[in-house]
Design an enzyme around this catalytic site. Structure first.
Site, PDB file in Angstrom:
ATOM      1  CG  ASP A  98      -2.307   0.384   0.968  1.00 26.69           C
ATOM      2  OD1 ASP A  98      -2.498   1.503   0.463  1.00 26.69           O
ATOM      3  OD2 ASP A  98      -3.212  -0.414   1.245  1.00 26.69           O
ATOM      4  CG  ASP A 199      -4.891   5.477   1.063  1.00 26.36           C
ATOM      5  OD1 ASP A 199      -5.673   4.551   1.290  1.00 26.36           O
ATOM      6  OD2 ASP A 199      -4.957   6.590   1.628  1.00 26.36           O
ATOM      7  CD  GLU A 256      -9.034   4.244  -1.677  1.00 24.16           C
ATOM      8  OE1 GLU A 256      -9.958   3.893  -0.936  1.00 24.16           O
ATOM      9  OE2 GLU A 256      -8.120   5.018  -1.289  1.00 24.16           O
ATOM     10  CG  HIS A 329      -9.113  -1.874   4.105  1.00 25.23           C
ATOM     11  ND1 HIS A 329      -8.821  -1.828   2.756  1.00 25.23           N
ATOM     12  CD2 HIS A 329      -8.780  -0.653   4.589  1.00 25.23           C
ATOM     13  CE1 HIS A 329      -8.335  -0.634   2.455  1.00 25.23           C
ATOM     14  NE2 HIS A 329      -8.296   0.096   3.552  1.00 25.23           N
ATOM     15  CG  ASP A 330     -11.586   1.494   3.252  1.00 30.80           C
ATOM     16  OD1 ASP A 330     -11.162   1.430   4.418  1.00 30.80           O
ATOM     17  OD2 ASP A 330     -10.916   1.966   2.305  1.00 30.80           O
TER      18      ASP A 330
HETATM   19  C1  NOJ Z   1      -8.515   4.823   1.889  1.00 32.46           C
HETATM   20  C2  NOJ Z   1      -8.168   3.644   2.745  1.00 32.46           C
HETATM   21  O1  NOJ Z   1      -8.552   2.484   2.086  1.00 32.46           O
HETATM   22  C3  NOJ Z   1      -8.863   3.853   4.064  1.00 32.46           C
HETATM   23  O2  NOJ Z   1      -8.808   2.709   4.881  1.00 32.46           O
HETATM   24  C4  NOJ Z   1      -8.230   5.047   4.734  1.00 32.46           C
HETATM   25  O3  NOJ Z   1      -8.935   5.337   5.914  1.00 32.46           O
HETATM   26  C5  NOJ Z   1      -8.258   6.282   3.821  1.00 32.46           C
HETATM   27  N1  NOJ Z   1      -7.925   5.998   2.464  1.00 32.46           N
HETATM   28  C6  NOJ Z   1      -7.268   7.297   4.323  1.00 32.46           C
HETATM   29  O4  NOJ Z   1      -5.962   6.817   4.148  1.00 32.46           O
END
Ligand code: NOJ
Length: 560
Positions: A98, A199, A256, A329-330
Site C-alpha cells: 500500500d 491510497d 484507489e 477493508h473499507d
Molecule cells: C482509503 C483507505 O482504504 C482507508 O482505509 C483510509 O482510511 C483512507 N484511504 C485514508 O488513508
C-alpha cells in the site's frame, strides 16, 4: 490489446491486523501472514495486496504512516518482512504494497519539523494556510468528521487534512516532497516488491485557489471534493512518478480513486499514457447511499448495478483495464452487501456473486475471508467498534442528524469494521486467529463459518473460488474477451456474454431469492455448449432455452 501478467492475475487483499496473529498479542502480524502463504497458494491467487505494514501510531490502522521505511512494531521487523516476501516469492506469489502518500501521520518526522516554524526546511512538505478573517481558509468537511483545517498554535496557521487531524496532507506542489516519495518507492521496489496499491491517489493534486465547497442539506461543512479529486496536476504527477520509479521495474499498480469517472479512468489506465494499470472506482459501492452517505443507506437496484459495471466494462474496452471488487477493508462483507447472508442462502449467493465478478473483464480482487464466506458482524454496542470513521460518525451524526437506531442500521450494514473482524481460521477460541485477546471481537458465527470447515468440504465456497481462479488461467476469453450485457432491464438476473474470436462465454446470475426465468437469446441458440461452472448441482446437458433459475443460481457456459 496488449497481453500482460497483471491482466491475468487474481489479487488477494490482506488486512494484516485482522489476518493471523503469530505471537499472541491479539494483532495479526507478518509471521502470521508467512504461515498462511501455502493456504493462499492452495487457493491459487497470484498477487497479495498488503494493506499498510509501515510504522504508524494507528489513528487509522496504518493509513497514517510515521516512517515509510520501517515496519509497524505490532507487525514485526524488517527481517520478518523480508522472510514473508521471500516465502511469497517461493510460491510465485507477488506482493503489492500500500502506498499512502496523499498524507502521512502527524507523528512523521517531516511533519514534526514542518510544524516547528514557518521557515523550517520541511514547512512546504505539508499544506499550511493563514486564517481568513480568523476562520479556516475553506469550509470543507473532513472524511472522518470536522473541518479539514486544523489550527496549530505554534505558528498561528492551519494545516490541511482531508482525513483525520492526525493525517496531514502532503504538499505535492513541492518537487522535493515528490522526489522523496519516488525515492521511497524505489527503496521498496529494490527490495523486490512487485507493485503498489495507491491510497486515494487522485486526491494528491489540489485546486490551489482553495474555493469554498457547496453545503448540502443538513450538513455542517462544505463539500470540497471537486477541488481535490482528479485535480489540475494529477496526470503530470502520476506520469512523473511512473518515470521516476515505476517504469524502472516490472510492476502492478492500482490507484484507489473515489469520484473517478470512466472518462478519467481511461486517462489513468490508458496503455500509452504511462500512469497506472488500473483504478478502483467507487460507483457500485456507493449504490443506495443516503443523504448522510453510507450511514443512512437505502436499498439498491440490480439495474443500477448492471449499468455501472457495463459502463466501465465497455468504457475501458481496448483502452484501459478494470479492477473488479465487491469488498475490501473499507467495505462491508461481500455476501452481506451483494448476496444474502441468511443461513439458507449464504453459500450459494456467495458463489453467485463471485461468479458474476470473476467472469468480467479486469483483474479480480478477493478480500480476505471472502473465500470462506464471512459475513457482516452485528455488534450491539458502540464500545465494540474500533474504526475511527465509524466512531466519529456515530459521535457527529447522533448529534441531531440521525437517531441511534438509524445510525446503527447504517453501521450494521456498512461500517468498515464488518470487514475487519479477525479471519475465522477454525472453530476454536477466537476462531484460531490469536491465543491472546483479539484487538476487535471475532464474529460470533466462527463456529460454522471458518477456513478449516471449508477446506474439508469439496463443495465449499473455497473450492468454488479456486475453480473460478483456475478457469481464468485456462480460458483466455475470461481475461481478454469483450463484455456484452444481456437482459438490461431485468431486476433479478445479471446475464452477459464474453467474446474472443470464435469463443463465447455465457454468464447467468440470479441476484434474487426467487425463480425468475432466463430465456436464451436467439443469437446464442443452436450452438454446442459446455457447462464450465454452476453453484447448484445441474445436468450439464439440460436445455437452457428457457430456464427457471433457482434462488441465487449462477451458471457459466462456453458456447461454440
Ligand atoms: C482509503 C483507505 O482504504 C482507508 O482505509 C483510509 O482510511 C483512507 N484511504 C485514508 O488513508
Amino acid at each position: 490489446m496488449n497481453k500482460t501478467w497483471w491482466k491475468e492475475s487474481i489479487i488477494y487483499q490482506i488486512y494484516p491486523r485482522s489476518f493471523n496473529d503469530s505471537n499472541g498479542d491479539g494483532i495479526g502480524d507478518l509471521n502470521g501472514i508467512k504461515e498462511k502463504i501455502p493456504y493462499l497458494n492452495e487457493l491459487g491467487v497470484d498477487v497479495i495486496w498488503l494493506s499498510p505494514v509501515f510504522k504508524s501510531p494507528n489513528d487509522d490502522n496504518g493509513y497514517d504512516i510515521s516512517d515509510y521505511r520501517d515496519i509497524m512494531n505490532e507487525f514485526g521487523t524488517m527481517e520478518d518482512f523480508d522472510y514473508m516476501l521471500a516465502e511469497a516469492h517461493k510460491y510465485n506469489i507477488k506482493i503489492m504494497m500500500d502506498l499512502v502518500v496523499n498524507h502521512s501521520s502527524d507523528e512523521h518526522e517531516w511533519f514534526q519539523e514542518s510544524r516547528k516554524s514557518a521557515d523550517n526546511p520541511y514547512r512546504d512538505y505539508y499544506i499550511w494556510k493563514k486564517p481568513v478573517n480568523g476562520e479556516p481558509p475553506t469550509n470543507w468537511g473532513a472524511a472522518f468528521g470536522g473541518s479539514v483545517w486544523e489550527y496549530d498554535e505554534q505558528t498561528g496557521e492551519y494545516y490541511l487534512h482531508l482525513f483525520s487531524k492526525k493525517q496531514p496532507d502532503l504538499n505535492w506542489e513541492n518537487p522535493k516532497l515528490r522526489q522523496e516519495v519516488y525515492e521511497m518507492m524505489r527503496f521498496w521496489l529494490d527490495k523486490g516488491i512487485d507493485g503498489f496499491r495507491m491510497d486515494v491517489i487522485n486526491f494528491i493534486s489540489k485546486d490551489t485557489s482553495y474555493p469554498q465547497g457547496e453545503i448540502h442539506d443538513g450538513h455542517k461543512y462544505g463539500d470540497g471534493g471537486k477541488y481535490y479529486m482528479n485535480g489540475p496536476r494529477i496526470h503530470e504527477f502520476l506520469q512523473e512518478m511512473n518515470k521516476e520509479a515505476l517504469s524502472r521495474y516490472d510492476t502492478i499498480t492500482v490507484g484507489e480513486m473515489p469520484g473517478v469517472t470512466v472518462e478519467q479512468g481511461k486517462l489513468y489506465t490508458g496503455e500509452d499514457r504511462n500512469e497506472l494499470n488500473m483504478v478502483f472506482h467507487f460507483e457500485h459501492v456507493g449504490l443506495g447511499d443516503g443523504n448522510f452517505g453510507k450511514w443512512d443507506p437505502n436499498p439498491w437496484k440490480l439495474t443500477d448495478l448492471k449499468k455501472i459495471f457495463t459502463k466501465w466494462q465497455k468504457g475501458l474496452e481496448n483502452e484501459g483495464w478494470n479492477s473488479l471488487y465487491w469488498s475490501n477493508h473499507d467495505q462491508p462483507r461481500a455476501i452481506s452487501r451483494w448476496g444474502n447472508d441468511s443461513e439458507e442462502y449464504r453459500v450459494v449467493s456467495g458463489k453467485m456473486i463471485a461468479t458474476c465478478l470473476h467472469m468480467m473483464q479486469g483483474s479480480p480482487y478477493i478480500y480476505q475471508g471472502e473465500e470462506i464466506g464471512m459475513t457482516n458482524v452485528h455488534f450491539e454496542s458502540i464500545e465494540d467498534y474500533r474504526d475511527i470513521e465509524t466512531l466519529n460518525a456515530y459521535r457527529d451524526l447522533t448529534d441531531g442528524a440521525l437517531t441511534h437506531e438509524q445510525i446503527f442500521k447504517g453501521i450494521h450494514e456498512r461500517s468498515r469494521d464488518n470487514a475487519r473482524t479477525p479471519i475465522q481460521w477454525d472453530g476454536s477460541k477466537n476462531a484460531g486467529f490469536t491465543t491472546g485477546t483479539p484487538w476487535i471481537e471475532v464474529n460470533p458465527n466462527y463456529k460454522e463459518i471458518n477456513a478449516e470447515a471449508v477446506l474439508k468440504d469439496q463443495h465449499s465456497i473455497f473450492y468454488y473460488y479456486k475453480k473460478l481462479i483456475q478457469m481464468r488461467k485456462q480460458n483466455e476469453v475470461i481475461v481478454y474477451g469483450a463484455f456484452d450485457l444481456l437482459m438490461e432491464d431485468d431486476e433479478q438476473i445479471f446475464a452477459y456474454t464474453r467474446t474472443l474470436g470464435e469463443e463465447v462465454l455465457l454468464v447467468i446470475c440470479n441476484f434474487s431469492g426467487e425463480s425468475p426465468e432466463f430465456i436464451l437469446p436467439d443469437e446464442l441458440q443452436h450452438n454446442s455448449r459446455e457447462l464450465l461452472i454452476a453453484n447448484y448441482n445441474v445436468d450439464p446437458q439440460e436445455s437452457i432455452e428457457k430456464l427457471a433459475l433457482k434462488p441465487y443460481e449462477s451458471r457459466v457456459y462456453k458456447i461454440k
